[in-house]
Design a protein around this motif. Structure first.
Motif, short mmCIF file in Angstrom:
data_model
loop_
_atom_site.label_atom_id
_atom_site.label_comp_id
_atom_site.label_asym_id
_atom_site.label_seq_id
_atom_site.Cartn_x
_atom_site.Cartn_y
_atom_site.Cartn_z
N PRO A 442 35.56 -7.83 71.05
CA PRO A 442 34.10 -7.68 71.09
C PRO A 442 33.63 -6.56 70.17
O PRO A 442 34.27 -5.51 70.08
N SER A 443 32.54 -6.79 69.47
CA SER A 443 31.99 -5.76 68.59
C SER A 443 30.50 -5.98 68.43
O SER A 443 29.99 -7.08 68.64
N SER A 444 29.81 -4.93 68.02
CA SER A 444 28.37 -5.00 67.78
C SER A 444 28.10 -5.80 66.52
O SER A 444 28.89 -5.79 65.57
N GLN A 445 26.96 -6.50 66.49
CA GLN A 445 26.58 -7.24 65.29
C GLN A 445 26.34 -6.30 64.11
O GLN A 445 26.44 -6.71 62.96
N LYS A 446 26.05 -5.04 64.41
CA LYS A 446 25.79 -4.07 63.34
C LYS A 446 27.08 -3.45 62.80
O LYS A 446 27.03 -2.67 61.86
N GLU A 447 28.19 -3.78 63.40
CA GLU A 447 29.46 -3.20 62.97
C GLU A 447 30.12 -4.10 61.94
O GLU A 447 30.61 -5.18 62.26
N LEU A 448 30.10 -3.67 60.69
CA LEU A 448 30.75 -4.41 59.60
C LEU A 448 31.90 -3.58 59.05
O LEU A 448 31.79 -2.36 58.93
N ARG A 449 32.99 -4.26 58.71
CA ARG A 449 34.15 -3.62 58.09
C ARG A 449 34.59 -4.46 56.90
O ARG A 449 34.65 -5.69 56.98
N PHE A 450 34.91 -3.80 55.80
CA PHE A 450 35.44 -4.52 54.64
C PHE A 450 36.70 -5.29 55.02
O PHE A 450 36.96 -6.37 54.51
N TYR A 451 37.48 -4.69 55.92
CA TYR A 451 38.75 -5.29 56.34
C TYR A 451 38.57 -6.75 56.76
O TYR A 451 39.35 -7.62 56.40
N ASN A 452 37.51 -7.00 57.53
CA ASN A 452 37.28 -8.36 58.03
C ASN A 452 36.97 -9.34 56.90
O ASN A 452 37.42 -10.48 56.91
N PHE A 453 36.19 -8.89 55.92
CA PHE A 453 35.83 -9.78 54.81
C PHE A 453 37.04 -10.10 53.93
O PHE A 453 37.16 -11.21 53.43
N LYS A 454 37.93 -9.13 53.78
CA LYS A 454 39.09 -9.33 52.91
C LYS A 454 39.94 -10.50 53.39
O LYS A 454 40.53 -11.22 52.59
N TYR A 455 40.02 -10.66 54.69
CA TYR A 455 40.89 -11.69 55.24
C TYR A 455 40.13 -12.97 55.57
O TYR A 455 40.65 -13.86 56.22
N ASN A 456 38.89 -13.04 55.12
CA ASN A 456 38.11 -14.27 55.29
C ASN A 456 37.89 -14.97 53.95
O ASN A 456 36.96 -15.75 53.80
N GLY A 457 38.72 -14.64 52.98
CA GLY A 457 38.59 -15.26 51.67
C GLY A 457 37.46 -14.71 50.83
O GLY A 457 37.01 -15.36 49.89
N SER A 458 37.00 -13.50 51.16
CA SER A 458 35.85 -12.92 50.45
C SER A 458 36.26 -11.88 49.42
O SER A 458 35.39 -11.21 48.85
N LEU A 459 37.56 -11.71 49.20
CA LEU A 459 38.03 -10.72 48.24
C LEU A 459 37.84 -11.25 46.82
O LEU A 459 38.36 -12.30 46.45
N ILE A 460 37.06 -10.52 46.03
CA ILE A 460 36.77 -10.93 44.65
C ILE A 460 37.79 -10.32 43.70
O ILE A 460 38.36 -11.00 42.84
N GLU A 461 38.03 -9.03 43.84
CA GLU A 461 38.97 -8.32 42.96
C GLU A 461 39.60 -7.18 43.75
O GLU A 461 38.91 -6.45 44.45
N ASN A 462 40.91 -7.05 43.63
CA ASN A 462 41.62 -6.01 44.37
C ASN A 462 42.34 -5.07 43.41
O ASN A 462 43.11 -5.52 42.57
N HIS A 463 42.05 -3.77 43.53
CA HIS A 463 42.72 -2.76 42.72
C HIS A 463 43.42 -1.76 43.64
O HIS A 463 43.26 -1.79 44.86
N TRP A 464 44.17 -0.85 43.03
CA TRP A 464 44.94 0.12 43.82
C TRP A 464 44.06 0.92 44.77
O TRP A 464 44.41 1.13 45.92
#
Length: 739
Positions: A442-464
């Protein structure tokens, strides 16, 4: 402010250390407070003391004026003005019950009443309370210091109106920036029950293995994702009497706890308390300051203080070879040396204790993990740490050592599930012991993390050190995540390359705008100084000049991008970190953002636009006929020259690092969501900022600044070298070679 639960004024009952600090934090959220105590003198002194605390309880010291100190005898009727009444008096049940009877006739009919008790049962607190008041009463247990510690434990009673809990949780999260966990009505609730168990187990194991105080703290601090104060230093800060009180509460009240004896106060600790060696507040505890910079540690057998003598362990060396915490913890826990054996034993005990308390102190592992992260400063909660060291491998070892494994874990493994957390169908999930299945966390709708997007196919470019990510709705985001220093995110070539790439990608793909933030502990602590130092040592001035010019060009490109760019900083935002956010159209900063241009402290001056951004910000803040006039330059010189760091986002506005239309969000977990919304709001009809021009004071202003520096040297405030750096800074701020 939550739209669901409108709290416009709060009564805080008790102006001791916790009560006054809770009142202070309410003013950080711009909520006026009536602070009550048994006499006007005590109330006045309590509020006054809160304004002198270090670190400060206030974002802005002036908001202490929003607290009105009152006494019960003369002012109790004013409680009727308050939407929330929180009791924060001493841990005496009879005192609390008497106070509830006293305030009951004066309560607003729909006011919420809570207690900040750290361990008294709510069933005992409401004994004798009328049903109407009991229906509006529950526990909201803040952790000390309440401004900085994220955790609030909520404990309702059987009589509590369940409809009050969700809106109160939203208020605590949104208005006060808290992380809420839901605990059962058991002694010490969640965090103190497990945290103090872990501390007492560490004390016991240290004595068994004859490890020194300093060695234990070296093994149980930041190395394994715990606070730097580790075990014994934390006890000194908290106070040995306080730790013993919490431990004794568990020992006295948890009579059916199989681990009850662990909470029993050992003789040496009781003797220290009897001697009033209570830690920091009595100048000696497990550590004692002998002289400036000389701190001795106590020998647990002789109770004598001796010089510290930290040993070197192979397990520590192996752990430090790993950058990621999970890898460090795993390496150390399975290391075959005294350090590894100690860490394994105290870790295994804490993990098993947490697992055995599930259902008793909390309904699920998420509440337990959050309580330990938010209340005790652990980077990983018990079950997250268990996943890190490997559930299957650790259980096998525990069985070999004849440790009893909780039945629910055995069943989970037998069903083929080998971790407490996993990711399923795009959701972060946890193992639910009742459903015997994975459920979304469970989490608040206002709580966003990049981590979640990365694993949903939303990663455009990844650098070190940074990544470009699609945040949805036509908004892209840059996530800072330094591979070598994830805690600090120093600016390096990878970050600059990602910022440059992002500008082109957003424009080419017709996106609405860009957010710059991160998931780590700090936004960015400045440039990579090693990179600059190595270039200087080689005397490769051309490369250094090119590096600085590249940073300037990339950040100027960001400033004049044809789309809105919003920064969402948090934690440390120093040097180059400020230069990044200063180049953005708008800043949505976490309340706990510590912003500053600190380059002078290492013999440098800002080189990637920091001076320009300060002049621009201060020109708006300081009203003058001509942008860049001398009062503006003088203020910029003082701010940068003394490397001033704001102790909150609010102070950053006062200093000039943030502008008045930049936003401050109290809950750090909400900054990415709020920044994304700002991009969406700004994108329609967006126009590129106009180029600013400044008429700088030139040679005449420079002479004034140099005269100031000479005065500082003469009075001993700064060194000759400081003056040299200051002179270079003044040269730039007043117009450089053209001035």
């Amino acid at each position: 402010m939550s739209e669901i639960f409108n709290i416009e004024k709060v009564a805080v009952l008790g102006t001791g250390v916790m009560g006054a600090q809770i009142a202070a934090h309410l003013t950080n959220a711009k909520i006026p407070v009536l602070a009550f105590d048994i006499s006007q003198e005590i109330a006045n002194k309590g509020v006054e003391a809160s304004s002198k605390l270090k670190p400060s309880a206030y974002y802005n010291p002036k908001t202490v004026e929003m607290i009105t100190p009152l006494n019960y005898e003369d002012h109790i009727d004013q409680i009727s003005e308050c939407d929330w009444v929180i009791e924060v008096i001493a841990e005496r049940l009879d005192w609390k019950q008497d106070l509830y009877k006293k305030i009951q006739p004066h309560l607003k009919k729909d006011a919420v009443i809570t207690s900040n008790t750290s361990g008294i049962s709510i069933a005992e607190l409401i004994d004798g309370m009328d049903n109407d008041m009991a229906s509006r009463f529950f526990i909201t247990h803040f952790f000390n210091p309440p401004r900085y510690m994220k955790l609030v434990e909520i404990i309702p009673s059987e009589k509590t109106n369940a409809d009050l809990i969700p809106p109160m949780a939203v208020f605590l999260e949104e208005a006060l920036g808290k992380g809420v966990v839901y605990a059962k009505d058991t002694p010490n609730f969640i965090a103190n029950r497990i945290g103090v168990y872990g501390m007492m187990a560490s004390l016991e194991e240290a004595r068994k293995k004859k490890l020194s105080i300093e060695d234990v703290d070296g093994l149980t601090g930041s190395l394994i994702g715990r606070p730097k104060s580790a075990t014994f230093r934390t006890a000194d800060v908290v106070g040995l009497d306080t730790m013993c009180f919490v431990a004794n509460t568990a020992y006295e009240k948890c009579t059916n706890d199989p681990e009850r004896e662990t909470f029993k106060i050992p003789d040496y600790l009781q003797k220290m308390v009897d001697n009033e060696w209570l830690g920091q507040k009595s100048k000696q505890g497990f550590y004692k300051k002998i002289d400036k910079g000389v701190i001795h540690s106590i020998d647990l057998d002789t109770l004598e203080y001796t010089p510290q003598n930290k040993k070197r362990y192979a397990g520590v060396r192996l752990a430090k070879e790993n950058v990621q915490l999970k890898d460090r913890l795993k390496a150390l826990a399975y290391s075959d040396d005294p350090a590894g054996e100690f860490v394994w034993e105290v870790t295994a005990k804490a993990l098993l204790y947490s697992a055995n308390r599930l259902g008793e102190i909390a309904d699920d592992i998420v509440n337990i993990d959050r309580a330990m992260r938010w209340g005790f400063g652990w980077e990983l909660g018990p079950f997250e740490a268990w996943d890190a060291i490997g559930v299957t491998k650790s259980i096998e070892r525990m069985k070999q050592e004849n440790k009893q494994i909780p039945k629910w874990i055995t069943e989970m493994l037998a069903a083929g599930h080998t971790s407490f957390y996993t990711r399923l169908e795009g959701f972060n999930c946890y193992w639910d012991v009742n459903k015997k299945d994975y459920l979304p966390i469970p989490s608040s709708q206002k709580e966003l993390r990049f981590y979640n997007f990365k694993y949903n196919g939303s990663l455009i470019e990844n650098h070190w050190s940074a990544s470009l990510i699609d945040l949805g709705d036509g908004v892209a985001g840059i996530d800072f995540h330094s591979v070598l220093q994830a805690q600090l995110n120093p600016i390096d070539g990878s970050i600059l390359q990602t910022i440059y790439l992002a500008q082109k990608w957003v424009e080419d793909n017709g996106y609405k705008g860009l957010v710059i933030s991160g998931d780590g502990a700090n936004f960015c602590a400045g440039a990579n100084l090693n990179m600059i130092l190595n270039t200087a040592k080689r005397k490769d001035w051309d490369e250094l000049e090119q590096t600085v010019r590249t940073m300037q060009d990339i950040l100027q490109g960001l400033r004049f991008a044809p789309f809105p760019v919003v920064a969402a900083p948090f934690g440390l935002v120093l040097g180059g970190g400020f230069e990044v956010i200063g180049a953005c159209d708008k800043i949505v900063a976490a309340g706990e953002s510590y912003i500053g241009l600190v380059e002078v402290g290492v013999g440098l001056i800002p080189g990637a636009g920091g001076n320009l951004r300060m002049i621009s910000n201060l020109s708006r803040k300081i009203k003058s006929a001509m942008p860049g006039a001398f009062p503006v330059i003088q203020k910029a010189f003082e701010t940068i020259g003394f490397a001033k760091v704001a102790t909150s986002a609010k102070e950053a506005q006062a200093i000039g690092y943030l502008q008045k239309d930049d936003r401050i969000v109290v809950n750090r977990d909400h900054v990415l969501s709020e920044a994304k919304q700002e991009v969406l709001d700004m994108s329609e009809g967006y126009s590129v900022p106009e180029v600013e021009t400044f008429k700088l004071p030139g040679k005449s202003g420079r002479l004034v600044l140099e005269g100031t520096l000479k005065g500082f040297v003469k009075s001993g405030k700064i060194s000759e070298h400081d003056a040299l750096i200051g002179k270079k800074l003044g040269h730039v701020l007043t117009g450089g070679d053209k001035g």
